[in-house]
Design an enzyme around this catalytic site. Structure first.
Site, short mmCIF file in Angstrom:
data_model
loop_
_atom_site.label_atom_id
_atom_site.label_comp_id
_atom_site.label_asym_id
_atom_site.label_seq_id
_atom_site.Cartn_x
_atom_site.Cartn_y
_atom_site.Cartn_z
N GLU A 1 1.25 -11.32 -2.15
CA GLU A 1 2.60 -10.92 -1.75
C GLU A 1 3.03 -11.57 -0.42
O GLU A 1 4.20 -11.79 -0.18
CB GLU A 1 2.70 -9.39 -1.62
CG GLU A 1 1.75 -8.83 -0.55
CD GLU A 1 1.76 -7.32 -0.42
OE1 GLU A 1 2.52 -6.64 -1.11
OE2 GLU A 1 0.97 -6.83 0.42
N ARG A 51 -3.99 -0.20 -6.51
CA ARG A 51 -4.50 0.77 -5.54
C ARG A 51 -4.88 2.09 -6.20
O ARG A 51 -5.42 2.98 -5.54
CB ARG A 51 -3.43 1.05 -4.48
CG ARG A 51 -3.43 0.04 -3.39
CD ARG A 51 -3.00 0.51 -2.03
NE ARG A 51 -2.13 1.64 -1.92
CZ ARG A 51 -0.99 1.64 -1.21
NH1 ARG A 51 -0.59 0.54 -0.60
NH2 ARG A 51 -0.26 2.71 -1.11
N ARG A 55 3.29 -20.19 -22.29
CA ARG A 55 4.08 -19.98 -21.07
C ARG A 55 3.21 -20.13 -19.84
O ARG A 55 1.99 -19.96 -19.90
CB ARG A 55 4.63 -18.55 -21.06
CG ARG A 55 5.78 -18.31 -21.99
CD ARG A 55 6.12 -16.83 -22.00
NE ARG A 55 7.29 -16.60 -22.82
CZ ARG A 55 7.55 -15.45 -23.44
NH1 ARG A 55 6.72 -14.43 -23.32
NH2 ARG A 55 8.65 -15.33 -24.16
N HIS A 101 1.32 -1.21 -7.13
CA HIS A 101 0.41 -0.13 -6.76
C HIS A 101 -0.63 0.18 -7.82
O HIS A 101 -1.55 0.97 -7.56
CB HIS A 101 1.21 1.11 -6.38
CG HIS A 101 1.99 0.91 -5.12
ND1 HIS A 101 3.18 0.22 -5.10
CD2 HIS A 101 1.72 1.24 -3.84
CE1 HIS A 101 3.63 0.16 -3.86
NE2 HIS A 101 2.77 0.76 -3.07
N THR A 134 -9.07 -0.49 3.48
CA THR A 134 -7.89 -1.20 3.01
C THR A 134 -8.26 -2.03 1.80
O THR A 134 -9.32 -2.67 1.80
CB THR A 134 -7.26 -2.14 4.07
OG1 THR A 134 -6.39 -3.07 3.40
CG2 THR A 134 -8.28 -2.95 4.84
N ILE A 135 -7.44 -2.00 0.78
CA ILE A 135 -7.74 -2.86 -0.37
C ILE A 135 -7.61 -4.32 0.01
O ILE A 135 -8.16 -5.19 -0.64
CB ILE A 135 -6.83 -2.56 -1.60
CG1 ILE A 135 -5.36 -2.84 -1.30
CG2 ILE A 135 -7.04 -1.16 -2.12
CD1 ILE A 135 -4.52 -2.98 -2.56
N ASP A 136 -6.85 -4.61 1.09
CA ASP A 136 -6.60 -6.02 1.46
C ASP A 136 -7.84 -6.71 2.02
O ASP A 136 -7.89 -7.94 2.10
CB ASP A 136 -5.48 -6.09 2.51
CG ASP A 136 -4.13 -5.69 1.95
OD1 ASP A 136 -4.07 -5.37 0.75
OD2 ASP A 136 -3.15 -5.70 2.71
N GLY A 166 -1.65 -8.18 -0.55
CA GLY A 166 -2.30 -9.04 0.46
C GLY A 166 -1.24 -9.48 1.43
O GLY A 166 -0.53 -10.45 1.19
O1 F6P Z 1 -1.79 -2.42 3.64
C1 F6P Z 1 -2.26 -2.37 2.35
C2 F6P Z 1 -1.20 -2.65 1.35
O2 F6P Z 1 -1.85 -2.53 0.14
C3 F6P Z 1 -0.47 -3.99 1.50
O3 F6P Z 1 -1.09 -5.05 0.82
C4 F6P Z 1 0.89 -3.69 0.93
O4 F6P Z 1 1.86 -4.53 1.49
C5 F6P Z 1 1.10 -2.29 1.33
O5 F6P Z 1 -0.17 -1.68 1.37
C6 F6P Z 1 2.02 -1.51 0.40
O6 F6P Z 1 2.04 -0.19 0.80
P1 F6P Z 1 3.06 0.97 0.42
O7 F6P Z 1 4.09 0.41 -0.51
O8 F6P Z 1 2.21 2.00 -0.23
O9 F6P Z 1 3.60 1.44 1.70
#
Ligand code: F6P
Length: 343
Positions: free
Chosen positions: A223, A276, A164, A273, A127-129, A172
């Site tokens: 987020e 990712r 600005r 994204h 997971t990137i998180d 996250g």
């Molecule tokens: O679970 C990993 C994550 O990168 C979260 O941070 C994010 O909320 C979610 O994936 C978004 O995923 P998708 O829009 O691809 O379903």
């Protein structure tokens, strides 16, 4: 000869292909194992939709983002085709000795349930998180931090030119690791994470103090951050395939509030994204390759119900139960360590 099916499930992540390559190369070379890849995560397993995975199909893969197998947010028990019988049917049809599921928390929970029903299954965390407690780092996180840091660097030059305040939103959901690390790396003046509530007054005080020194404020927000008057994280896009609210857009909520309270023109950017996608960093390629290789030792030992994980510099094995016990969130003291220099 033993034979295993590999799948990637949940949100994709730079490094997934490096795991697949590491597993196939070591599995074939050292253990004499054979592999097939299930297409689109659990869907491929429940529908017996596979592609062959051998040495030639993983050639040159470690630098490639995404996953050659495809992924989805569909669980193995999802109606109408899912369920333990469908999983058993595919395992028998493909003559598999076991399944390797590469995924995050949702994938690990599903794997745990399947293991409880007698399926030979192991996991590789991704997971990137970076919010899985069982592993010190997940691959993909370092890449996301690099991308977010570059975004901060770029936003700072345009912010400085226009004087600005710039607000960058990064991913996250439960954990603010990407925001924290990229915010520190990019010299942000405030970092807002899901674990730590901050008031509008405090955020605006940081922003105003930066401006009073003649600088352009840079705010990084995860987020999943919530303002004191919000019951849950900002979500206006419905649910995802695992029935979780789709997050995103808190930066667009914050920017006008900051502008109104401080009088500083403010712009919001939601990185989304982009963080990712693309090629994994060297660190993520190494971690992913090591995890992929280690998982072949685990299946060779028939050590089911566990996933491989990074502890310090070692790759270890952790039971699904332990892996799922808690989210790895940013500890209060780590946040405080950097909070003292906000503003
Ligand atoms: O679970 C990993 C994550 O990168 C979260 O941070 C994010 O909320 C979610 O994936 C978004 O995923 P998708 O829009 O691809 O379903």
């Amino acid at each position: 000869m033993t034979r295993f099916g590999i799948l990637t499930s949940g949100g994709d992540c730079p490094g997934l292909n490096a795991v697949i390559r590491g597993a196939v190369l070591k599995g074939e070379t050292v253990h004499g194992q054979e592999f097939v890849g299930f297409l689109d995560g659990w869907r491929g397993l429940i529908e017996n939709d596979v592609m062959p995975l051998d040495r030639s199909s993983v050639r040159g893969l470690s630098h490639q983002g995404g996953t050659i197998l495809g992924t989805s947010r569909v669980g193995p028990y999802a109606e109408p085709h899912g369920g333990i019988e469908a999983v058993r049917r595919t395992i028998a049809a493909q003559s598999l000795d076991g399944v390797i599921a590469i995924g995050g928390e949702g994938t690990a929970s599903a794997s745990k349930r399947l293991h409880g029903e007698g399926v030979n299954i192991v996991g590789v965390p991704k997971t990137i998180d970076n919010d899985l407690d069982a592993t010190d780092y997940t691959f993909g996180f370092d890449t996301a931090v690099e991308i977010a840091t570059e975004a901060i660097d770029r936003l700072r030059t345009t912010g400085n030119s226009h004087k600005r305040c710039m607000v960058l939103e990064v991913m996250g959901r439960h954990a603010g690791w990407i925001a924290l690390y990229s915010g520190i790396a990019g010299g942000a003046h405030a970092i807002l994470i899901p674990e730590q509530p901050e008031s509008i007054e405090q955020i605006c005080a940081w922003v105003s103090s930066v401006q009073s020194r003649g600088r352009s404020p840079m705010v990084v927000v995860a987020e999943g951050f919530t303002l004191p008057d919000m019951d849950s994280a900002h979500s206006t896009k419905g649910l995802d395939g695992f029935n979780r609210p789709r997050l995103g857009g808190i930066a667009d909520v914050l920017a006008p509030i900051i502008e109104e309270n401080t009088g500083i023109e403010t712009r919001a950017t939601v990185l989304g994204h982009i963080q990712r996608g693309g090629s994994p960093t060297g660190f993520d390629r190494v971690l992913a390759t090591r995890l992929g290789m280690a998982v072949t030792d685990m299946v060779a030992d028939r050590d089911w119900g566990k996933m491989v994980a990074l502890r310090g510099t070692d790759i270890v094995r952790v039971a699904f139960d332990e892996a799922l016990a808690a989210h790895k969130t940013v500890p209060q003291d780590q946040y405080q360590e950097v909070r003292v220099i906000f503003g």
